[in-house]
Design a protein around this motif. Structure first.
Motif, PDB file in Angstrom:
ATOM      1  N   THR A 295       0.832  -1.199   0.000  1.00  0.00           N
ATOM      2  CA  THR A 295       0.000   0.000   0.000  1.00  0.00           C
ATOM      3  C   THR A 295       0.869   1.251   0.000  1.00  0.00           C
ATOM      4  OG1 THR A 295      -0.101  -0.063   2.426  1.00  0.00           O
ATOM      5  CG2 THR A 295      -1.947  -1.050   1.216  1.00  0.00           C
ATOM      6  N   PRO A 296       0.427   2.356  -0.628  1.00  0.00           N
ATOM      7  CA  PRO A 296      -0.748   2.402  -1.493  1.00  0.00           C
ATOM      8  C   PRO A 296      -0.432   1.776  -2.847  1.00  0.00           C
ATOM      9  CG  PRO A 296       0.395   4.503  -1.539  1.00  0.00           C
ATOM     10  CD  PRO A 296       1.156   3.635  -0.573  1.00  0.00           C
ATOM     11  N   SER A 297      -1.433   1.659  -3.682  1.00  0.00           N
ATOM     12  CA  SER A 297      -1.175   1.122  -5.015  1.00  0.00           C
ATOM     13  C   SER A 297      -0.571   2.195  -5.920  1.00  0.00           C
ATOM     14  CB  SER A 297      -2.456   0.574  -5.630  1.00  0.00           C
ATOM     15  OG  SER A 297      -3.455   1.574  -5.666  1.00  0.00           O
ATOM     16  N   HIS A 298      -0.911   3.456  -5.632  1.00  0.00           N
ATOM     17  CA  HIS A 298      -0.366   4.558  -6.412  1.00  0.00           C
ATOM     18  C   HIS A 298      -0.142   5.739  -5.486  1.00  0.00           C
ATOM     19  CE1 HIS A 298      -0.702   7.323 -10.234  1.00  0.00           C
ATOM     20  NE2 HIS A 298       0.523   7.246  -9.766  1.00  0.00           N
ATOM     21  N   GLN A 299       1.029   6.341  -5.560  1.00  0.00           N
ATOM     22  CA  GLN A 299       1.326   7.517  -4.761  1.00  0.00           C
ATOM     23  C   GLN A 299       1.970   8.583  -5.641  1.00  0.00           C
ATOM     24  OE1 GLN A 299       2.620   6.939  -0.870  1.00  0.00           O
ATOM     25  NE2 GLN A 299       2.904   9.121  -0.541  1.00  0.00           N
ATOM     26  N   VAL A 300       1.424   9.788  -5.511  1.00  0.00           N
ATOM     27  CA  VAL A 300       1.987  10.942  -6.209  1.00  0.00           C
ATOM     28  C   VAL A 300       2.590  11.866  -5.168  1.00  0.00           C
ATOM     29  CG1 VAL A 300       1.552  12.862  -7.774  1.00  0.00           C
ATOM     30  CG2 VAL A 300       0.233  10.741  -8.006  1.00  0.00           C
ATOM     31  N   THR A 301       3.806  12.311  -5.403  1.00  0.00           N
ATOM     32  CA  THR A 301       4.467  13.155  -4.426  1.00  0.00           C
ATOM     33  C   THR A 301       5.251  14.257  -5.116  1.00  0.00           C
ATOM     34  OG1 THR A 301       5.875  13.132  -2.450  1.00  0.00           O
ATOM     35  CG2 THR A 301       6.606  11.799  -4.304  1.00  0.00           C
TER      36      THR A 301
ATOM     37  N   MET B 162       8.504  16.543  -5.726  1.00  0.00           N
ATOM     38  CA  MET B 162       9.947  16.373  -5.665  1.00  0.00           C
ATOM     39  C   MET B 162      10.475  16.967  -4.356  1.00  0.00           C
ATOM     40  SD  MET B 162      12.586  17.438  -8.678  1.00  0.00           S
ATOM     41  CE  MET B 162      12.119  19.153  -8.594  1.00  0.00           C
ATOM     42  N   GLY B 163      11.351  16.240  -3.705  1.00  0.00           N
ATOM     43  CA  GLY B 163      11.921  16.704  -2.444  1.00  0.00           C
ATOM     44  C   GLY B 163      11.181  16.217  -1.210  1.00  0.00           C
ATOM     45  N   GLN B 164       9.991  15.686  -1.398  1.00  0.00           N
ATOM     46  CA  GLN B 164       9.218  15.182  -0.270  1.00  0.00           C
ATOM     47  C   GLN B 164       9.666  13.759   0.086  1.00  0.00           C
ATOM     48  OE1 GLN B 164       6.685  16.977   1.523  1.00  0.00           O
ATOM     49  NE2 GLN B 164       7.809  18.551   0.396  1.00  0.00           N
ATOM     50  N   GLU B 165       9.358  13.393   1.318  1.00  0.00           N
ATOM     51  CA  GLU B 165       9.631  12.034   1.780  1.00  0.00           C
ATOM     52  C   GLU B 165       8.415  11.147   1.504  1.00  0.00           C
ATOM     53  OE1 GLU B 165      11.348  11.220   5.872  1.00  0.00           O
ATOM     54  OE2 GLU B 165       9.302  10.482   6.178  1.00  0.00           O
ATOM     55  N   VAL B 166       8.675   9.910   1.113  1.00  0.00           N
ATOM     56  CA  VAL B 166       7.579   8.952   0.943  1.00  0.00           C
ATOM     57  C   VAL B 166       7.926   7.666   1.680  1.00  0.00           C
ATOM     58  CG1 VAL B 166       6.730   9.808  -1.255  1.00  0.00           C
ATOM     59  CG2 VAL B 166       8.502   8.059  -1.228  1.00  0.00           C
ATOM     60  N   ILE B 167       6.895   7.020   2.146  1.00  0.00           N
ATOM     61  CA  ILE B 167       7.045   5.705   2.769  1.00  0.00           C
ATOM     62  C   ILE B 167       6.132   4.729   2.050  1.00  0.00           C
ATOM     63  CG2 ILE B 167       6.777   4.336   4.866  1.00  0.00           C
ATOM     64  CD1 ILE B 167       7.350   6.858   6.477  1.00  0.00           C
ATOM     65  N   LEU B 168       6.723   3.691   1.511  1.00  0.00           N
ATOM     66  CA  LEU B 168       5.966   2.643   0.839  1.00  0.00           C
ATOM     67  C   LEU B 168       5.861   1.464   1.806  1.00  0.00           C
ATOM     68  CD1 LEU B 168       7.675   2.794  -2.680  1.00  0.00           C
ATOM     69  CD2 LEU B 168       5.893   4.254  -1.726  1.00  0.00           C
TER      70      LEU B 168
ATOM     71  N   SER C  70      21.845  -2.755  -3.453  1.00  0.00           N
ATOM     72  CA  SER C  70      22.442  -2.437  -4.736  1.00  0.00           C
ATOM     73  C   SER C  70      22.954  -0.999  -4.732  1.00  0.00           C
ATOM     74  CB  SER C  70      21.411  -2.620  -5.850  1.00  0.00           C
ATOM     75  OG  SER C  70      20.422  -1.608  -5.775  1.00  0.00           O
ATOM     76  N   GLU C  71      23.582  -0.641  -5.837  1.00  0.00           N
ATOM     77  CA  GLU C  71      24.099   0.736  -5.984  1.00  0.00           C
ATOM     78  C   GLU C  71      22.962   1.754  -5.995  1.00  0.00           C
ATOM     79  OE1 GLU C  71      28.010  -0.471  -8.684  1.00  0.00           O
ATOM     80  OE2 GLU C  71      26.321   0.592  -9.576  1.00  0.00           O
ATOM     81  N   ILE C  72      21.788   1.316  -6.396  1.00  0.00           N
ATOM     82  CA  ILE C  72      20.640   2.238  -6.438  1.00  0.00           C
ATOM     83  C   ILE C  72      20.257   2.656  -5.021  1.00  0.00           C
ATOM     84  CG2 ILE C  72      18.233   2.481  -7.138  1.00  0.00           C
ATOM     85  CD1 ILE C  72      18.783   0.135  -9.106  1.00  0.00           C
ATOM     86  N   PHE C  73      20.410   1.761  -4.093  1.00  0.00           N
ATOM     87  CA  PHE C  73      19.978   1.980  -2.707  1.00  0.00           C
ATOM     88  C   PHE C  73      21.004   2.848  -1.993  1.00  0.00           C
ATOM     89  CE2 PHE C  73      16.975   0.644   0.493  1.00  0.00           C
ATOM     90  CZ  PHE C  73      17.647   0.797   1.690  1.00  0.00           C
ATOM     91  N   ASP C  74      20.911   4.173  -2.240  1.00  0.00           N
ATOM     92  CA  ASP C  74      21.870   5.093  -1.634  1.00  0.00           C
ATOM     93  C   ASP C  74      21.318   5.652  -0.323  1.00  0.00           C
ATOM     94  OD1 ASP C  74      21.082   7.662  -4.116  1.00  0.00           O
ATOM     95  OD2 ASP C  74      20.007   7.055  -2.306  1.00  0.00           O
ATOM     96  N   ASP C  75      21.933   6.701   0.166  1.00  0.00           N
ATOM     97  CA  ASP C  75      21.566   7.247   1.484  1.00  0.00           C
ATOM     98  C   ASP C  75      20.157   7.827   1.527  1.00  0.00           C
ATOM     99  OD1 ASP C  75      24.925   8.502   2.202  1.00  0.00           O
ATOM    100  OD2 ASP C  75      24.016   6.502   2.375  1.00  0.00           O
ATOM    101  N   GLN C  76      19.553   8.024   0.367  1.00  0.00           N
ATOM    102  CA  GLN C  76      18.184   8.535   0.339  1.00  0.00           C
ATOM    103  C   GLN C  76      17.162   7.462   0.686  1.00  0.00           C
ATOM    104  OE1 GLN C  76      17.176  11.792  -0.168  1.00  0.00           O
ATOM    105  NE2 GLN C  76      19.368  12.130   0.090  1.00  0.00           N
TER     106      GLN C  76
ATOM    107  N   LYS D 147      11.521   3.749   2.757  1.00  0.00           N
ATOM    108  CA  LYS D 147      11.420   5.196   2.836  1.00  0.00           C
ATOM    109  C   LYS D 147      12.393   5.822   1.850  1.00  0.00           C
ATOM    110  CE  LYS D 147      11.456   7.278   6.925  1.00  0.00           C
ATOM    111  NZ  LYS D 147      11.981   7.898   8.175  1.00  0.00           N
ATOM    112  N   ILE D 148      11.872   6.804   1.108  1.00  0.00           N
ATOM    113  CA  ILE D 148      12.740   7.615   0.262  1.00  0.00           C
ATOM    114  C   ILE D 148      12.718   9.000   0.868  1.00  0.00           C
ATOM    115  CG2 ILE D 148      13.297   8.377  -2.065  1.00  0.00           C
ATOM    116  CD1 ILE D 148      11.468   6.161  -3.132  1.00  0.00           C
ATOM    117  N   ARG D 149      13.868   9.470   1.295  1.00  0.00           N
ATOM    118  CA  ARG D 149      13.955  10.674   2.135  1.00  0.00           C
ATOM    119  C   ARG D 149      13.601  11.939   1.383  1.00  0.00           C
ATOM    120  NH1 ARG D 149      16.732   8.929   6.078  1.00  0.00           N
ATOM    121  NH2 ARG D 149      18.237   7.941   4.706  1.00  0.00           N
ATOM    122  N   SER D 150      14.141  12.132   0.236  1.00  0.00           N
ATOM    123  CA  SER D 150      13.927  13.340  -0.554  1.00  0.00           C
ATOM    124  C   SER D 150      13.804  12.918  -2.009  1.00  0.00           C
ATOM    125  CB  SER D 150      15.099  14.311  -0.363  1.00  0.00           C
ATOM    126  OG  SER D 150      14.936  15.467  -1.170  1.00  0.00           O
TER     127      SER D 150
END
Lengths: 115, 111
Positions: free
Chosen positions: A7-13, A15-21, A58-64, A78-81
Protein backbone atom coordinates in the motif's frame (compact mmCIF):
# COMPACT_ATOMS: atom_id res chain seq x y z
CA UNK A 1 -2.95 -18.54 -1.39
CA UNK A 2 -0.83 -16.23 0.82
CA UNK A 3 -0.06 -12.84 -0.67
CA UNK A 4 2.36 -9.99 -0.21
CA UNK A 5 0.30 -6.83 0.23
CA UNK A 6 1.53 -3.38 -0.74
CA UNK A 7 0.00 0.00 0.00
CA UNK A 8 -0.75 2.40 -1.49
CA UNK A 9 -1.18 1.12 -5.02
CA UNK A 10 -0.37 4.56 -6.41
CA UNK A 11 1.33 7.52 -4.76
CA UNK A 12 1.99 10.94 -6.21
CA UNK A 13 4.47 13.15 -4.43
CA UNK A 14 6.23 16.45 -4.91
CA UNK A 15 9.95 16.37 -5.67
CA UNK A 16 11.92 16.70 -2.44
CA UNK A 17 9.22 15.18 -0.27
CA UNK A 18 9.63 12.03 1.78
CA UNK A 19 7.58 8.95 0.94
CA UNK A 20 7.05 5.70 2.77
CA UNK A 21 5.97 2.64 0.84
CA UNK A 22 4.42 -0.10 2.89
CA UNK A 23 4.45 -3.85 2.54
CA UNK A 24 2.99 -6.72 4.53
CA UNK A 25 5.03 -9.84 3.71
CA UNK A 26 3.69 -13.36 4.01
CA UNK A 27 3.42 -14.11 7.70
CA UNK A 28 5.90 -17.00 8.03
CA UNK A 29 8.49 -15.46 5.69
CA UNK A 30 11.73 -14.22 7.17
CA UNK A 31 13.45 -12.59 4.19
CA UNK A 32 12.20 -9.37 2.66
CA UNK A 33 13.14 -7.47 -0.45
CA UNK A 34 12.45 -4.31 -2.40
CA UNK A 35 12.74 -4.02 -6.16
CA UNK A 36 11.89 -1.23 -8.53
CA UNK A 37 10.82 -1.17 -12.15
CA UNK A 38 11.02 2.04 -14.13
CA UNK A 39 8.24 2.14 -16.72
CA UNK A 40 8.98 -0.19 -19.61
CA UNK A 41 12.27 -1.36 -18.16
CA UNK A 42 13.49 -4.40 -16.31
CA UNK A 43 13.08 -5.07 -12.63
CA UNK A 44 16.04 -3.94 -10.50
CA UNK A 45 17.04 -5.19 -7.08
CA UNK A 46 17.23 -2.57 -4.34
CA UNK A 47 17.71 -4.27 -0.98
CA UNK A 48 17.28 -7.46 1.00
CA UNK A 49 16.49 -7.60 4.71
CA UNK A 50 16.78 -10.40 7.23
CA UNK A 51 16.86 -10.57 11.00
CA UNK A 52 16.18 -6.86 11.33
CA UNK A 53 19.07 -5.73 9.22
CA UNK A 54 20.01 -5.15 5.62
CA UNK A 55 21.76 -8.19 4.19
CA UNK A 56 22.46 -6.81 0.71
CA UNK A 57 21.83 -3.64 -1.21
CA UNK A 58 22.44 -2.44 -4.74
CA UNK A 59 24.10 0.74 -5.98
CA UNK A 60 20.64 2.24 -6.44
CA UNK A 61 19.98 1.98 -2.71
CA UNK A 62 21.87 5.09 -1.63
CA UNK A 63 21.57 7.25 1.48
CA UNK A 64 18.18 8.54 0.34
CA UNK A 65 16.69 5.09 0.88
CA UNK A 66 16.05 3.24 4.10
CA UNK A 67 14.07 0.18 5.13
CA UNK A 68 12.46 -0.74 8.38
CA UNK A 69 10.40 -3.44 9.96
CA UNK A 70 8.56 -1.31 12.51
CA UNK A 71 6.46 -4.16 13.88
CA UNK A 72 5.88 -7.85 13.34
CA UNK A 73 3.98 -7.46 10.11
CA UNK A 74 5.06 -4.39 8.13
CA UNK A 75 8.15 -3.80 6.03
CA UNK A 76 8.64 -0.26 4.76
CA UNK A 77 10.77 1.53 2.20
CA UNK A 78 11.42 5.20 2.84
CA UNK A 79 12.74 7.62 0.26
CA UNK A 80 13.96 10.67 2.14
CA UNK A 81 13.93 13.34 -0.55
CA UNK A 82 12.33 12.14 -3.74
CA UNK A 83 13.71 12.95 -7.17
CA UNK A 84 11.97 12.80 -10.52
CA UNK A 85 13.99 9.71 -11.42
CA UNK A 86 12.56 7.86 -8.43
CA UNK A 87 9.31 7.54 -10.36
CA UNK A 88 8.81 3.80 -10.82
CA UNK A 89 6.88 0.75 -9.68
CA UNK A 90 8.24 -0.50 -6.38
CA UNK A 91 7.76 -4.16 -5.63
CA UNK A 92 8.11 -5.79 -2.27
CA UNK A 93 8.90 -9.50 -2.10
CA UNK A 94 9.30 -12.03 0.67
CA UNK A 95 10.58 -15.58 0.99
CA UNK A 96 10.64 -18.15 3.73
CA UNK A 97 14.18 -19.46 3.28
CA UNK A 98 15.96 -16.66 1.47
CA UNK A 99 16.19 -18.58 -1.77
CA UNK A 100 14.90 -17.31 -5.08
CA UNK A 101 12.42 -19.21 -7.18
CA UNK A 102 9.18 -20.81 -6.17
CA UNK A 103 8.00 -19.35 -2.88
CA UNK A 104 9.73 -16.04 -3.45
CA UNK A 105 6.57 -13.96 -3.70
CA UNK A 106 6.09 -10.47 -5.07
CA UNK A 107 3.42 -7.96 -4.16
CA UNK A 108 1.42 -6.06 -6.77
CA UNK A 109 3.56 -2.99 -6.40
CA UNK A 110 3.23 0.69 -5.59
CA UNK A 111 3.42 3.08 -8.48
CA UNK A 112 5.34 6.13 -7.32
CA UNK A 113 5.04 9.29 -9.39
CA UNK A 114 7.29 12.19 -8.46
CA UNK A 115 6.19 15.54 -9.90
CA UNK B 1 29.65 -8.01 -16.50
CA UNK B 2 26.52 -10.00 -15.73
CA UNK B 3 23.48 -9.35 -17.84
CA UNK B 4 20.38 -11.10 -19.02
CA UNK B 5 18.56 -9.96 -22.10
CA UNK B 6 15.65 -10.91 -24.30
CA UNK B 7 15.68 -11.23 -28.07
CA UNK B 8 12.23 -9.75 -28.87
CA UNK B 9 10.33 -7.02 -27.04
CA UNK B 10 6.89 -8.12 -28.39
CA UNK B 11 5.56 -11.47 -29.56
CA UNK B 12 2.13 -11.90 -31.18
CA UNK B 13 0.70 -15.41 -31.23
CA UNK B 14 -2.58 -16.83 -32.44
CA UNK B 15 -4.73 -18.26 -29.69
CA UNK B 16 -4.20 -22.01 -29.55
CA UNK B 17 -0.73 -21.89 -31.07
CA UNK B 18 2.46 -22.52 -29.15
CA UNK B 19 4.56 -19.57 -27.99
CA UNK B 20 8.31 -19.50 -27.69
CA UNK B 21 9.95 -16.69 -25.75
CA UNK B 22 13.72 -16.44 -25.86
CA UNK B 23 16.35 -15.10 -23.53
CA UNK B 24 20.12 -14.74 -23.73
CA UNK B 25 22.38 -14.52 -20.73
CA UNK B 26 26.01 -13.60 -20.49
CA UNK B 27 27.20 -14.99 -17.17
CA UNK B 28 28.31 -18.56 -17.79
CA UNK B 29 28.69 -19.03 -14.01
CA UNK B 30 24.96 -18.56 -13.38
CA UNK B 31 23.46 -21.77 -12.12
CA UNK B 32 19.78 -21.03 -11.67
CA UNK B 33 17.26 -19.48 -14.03
CA UNK B 34 13.66 -18.46 -13.58
CA UNK B 35 10.84 -17.34 -15.83
CA UNK B 36 8.37 -14.82 -14.43
CA UNK B 37 5.02 -13.67 -15.79
CA UNK B 38 3.88 -10.15 -15.10
CA UNK B 39 0.30 -9.26 -15.86
CA UNK B 40 -0.76 -5.66 -16.14
CA UNK B 41 -0.87 -3.98 -12.73
CA UNK B 42 0.54 -6.99 -10.90
CA UNK B 43 3.87 -8.11 -9.56
CA UNK B 44 6.03 -10.76 -11.21
CA UNK B 45 4.70 -14.28 -10.75
CA UNK B 46 6.92 -17.37 -10.74
CA UNK B 47 6.27 -19.69 -13.69
CA UNK B 48 9.07 -22.20 -13.85
CA UNK B 49 12.74 -22.57 -13.02
CA UNK B 50 15.68 -24.62 -14.14
CA UNK B 51 19.12 -25.35 -12.75
CA UNK B 52 22.23 -25.38 -14.88
CA UNK B 53 22.65 -29.15 -14.53
CA UNK B 54 19.47 -29.62 -16.58
CA UNK B 55 18.63 -28.71 -20.16
CA UNK B 56 14.88 -29.10 -20.04
CA UNK B 57 12.13 -28.86 -17.47
CA UNK B 58 8.41 -29.18 -17.97
CA UNK B 59 5.51 -27.75 -16.06
CA UNK B 60 1.84 -27.47 -16.78
CA UNK B 61 1.68 -26.21 -20.41
CA UNK B 62 5.12 -24.65 -20.03
CA UNK B 63 8.58 -25.93 -20.83
CA UNK B 64 11.90 -24.25 -20.19
CA UNK B 65 14.93 -25.14 -22.29
CA UNK B 66 18.47 -24.24 -21.32
CA UNK B 67 21.35 -24.31 -23.79
CA UNK B 68 24.51 -23.58 -21.84
CA UNK B 69 26.71 -23.82 -24.91
CA UNK B 70 25.20 -20.68 -26.41
CA UNK B 71 23.89 -19.26 -23.10
CA UNK B 72 20.31 -19.31 -24.24
CA UNK B 73 17.10 -19.88 -22.33
CA UNK B 74 13.61 -20.28 -23.78
CA UNK B 75 10.09 -20.58 -22.47
CA UNK B 76 7.60 -22.56 -24.46
CA UNK B 77 3.90 -22.17 -23.76
CA UNK B 78 1.66 -24.80 -25.30
CA UNK B 79 -1.79 -23.97 -26.69
CA UNK B 80 -1.58 -20.29 -25.81
CA UNK B 81 -4.68 -18.86 -24.15
CA UNK B 82 -5.89 -15.27 -23.67
CA UNK B 83 -4.86 -15.50 -20.01
CA UNK B 84 -1.25 -15.94 -21.11
CA UNK B 85 -1.12 -12.30 -22.23
CA UNK B 86 1.55 -10.70 -20.10
CA UNK B 87 5.15 -9.59 -20.05
CA UNK B 88 7.54 -12.47 -19.52
CA UNK B 89 10.89 -11.98 -17.83
CA UNK B 90 13.78 -14.33 -17.55
CA UNK B 91 16.02 -13.93 -14.53
CA UNK B 92 19.21 -15.54 -13.34
CA UNK B 93 20.98 -15.71 -10.07
CA UNK B 94 24.23 -13.82 -10.17
CA UNK B 95 27.24 -14.32 -7.97
CA UNK B 96 25.46 -12.78 -4.98
CA UNK B 97 22.39 -14.98 -5.45
CA UNK B 98 20.20 -11.97 -6.18
CA UNK B 99 17.99 -11.95 -9.23
CA UNK B 100 19.33 -10.36 -12.40
CA UNK B 101 16.45 -9.62 -14.73
CA UNK B 102 16.11 -9.43 -18.46
CA UNK B 103 14.22 -6.63 -20.18
CA UNK B 104 10.96 -8.53 -20.74
CA UNK B 105 8.95 -9.78 -23.73
CA UNK B 106 5.34 -8.77 -24.12
CA UNK B 107 3.20 -11.68 -25.30
CA UNK B 108 0.08 -10.68 -27.24
CA UNK B 109 -2.57 -13.28 -27.98
CA UNK B 110 -4.55 -12.79 -31.18
CA UNK B 111 -8.10 -14.20 -31.19
Amino acid sequence: EPEVTQTPSHQVTQMGQEVILRCVPISNHLYFYWYRQILGQKVEFLVSFYNNEISEKSEIFDDQFSVERPDGSNFTLKIRSTKLEDSAMYFCASSEFGTVGYGYTFGSGTRLTVV
Amino acid sequence: GESVGLHLPTLSVQEGDNSIINCAYSNSASDYFIWYKQESGKGPQFIIDIRSNMDKRQGQRVTVLLNKTVKHLSLQIAATQPGDSAVYFCAETGSNYQLIWGAGTKLIIKP
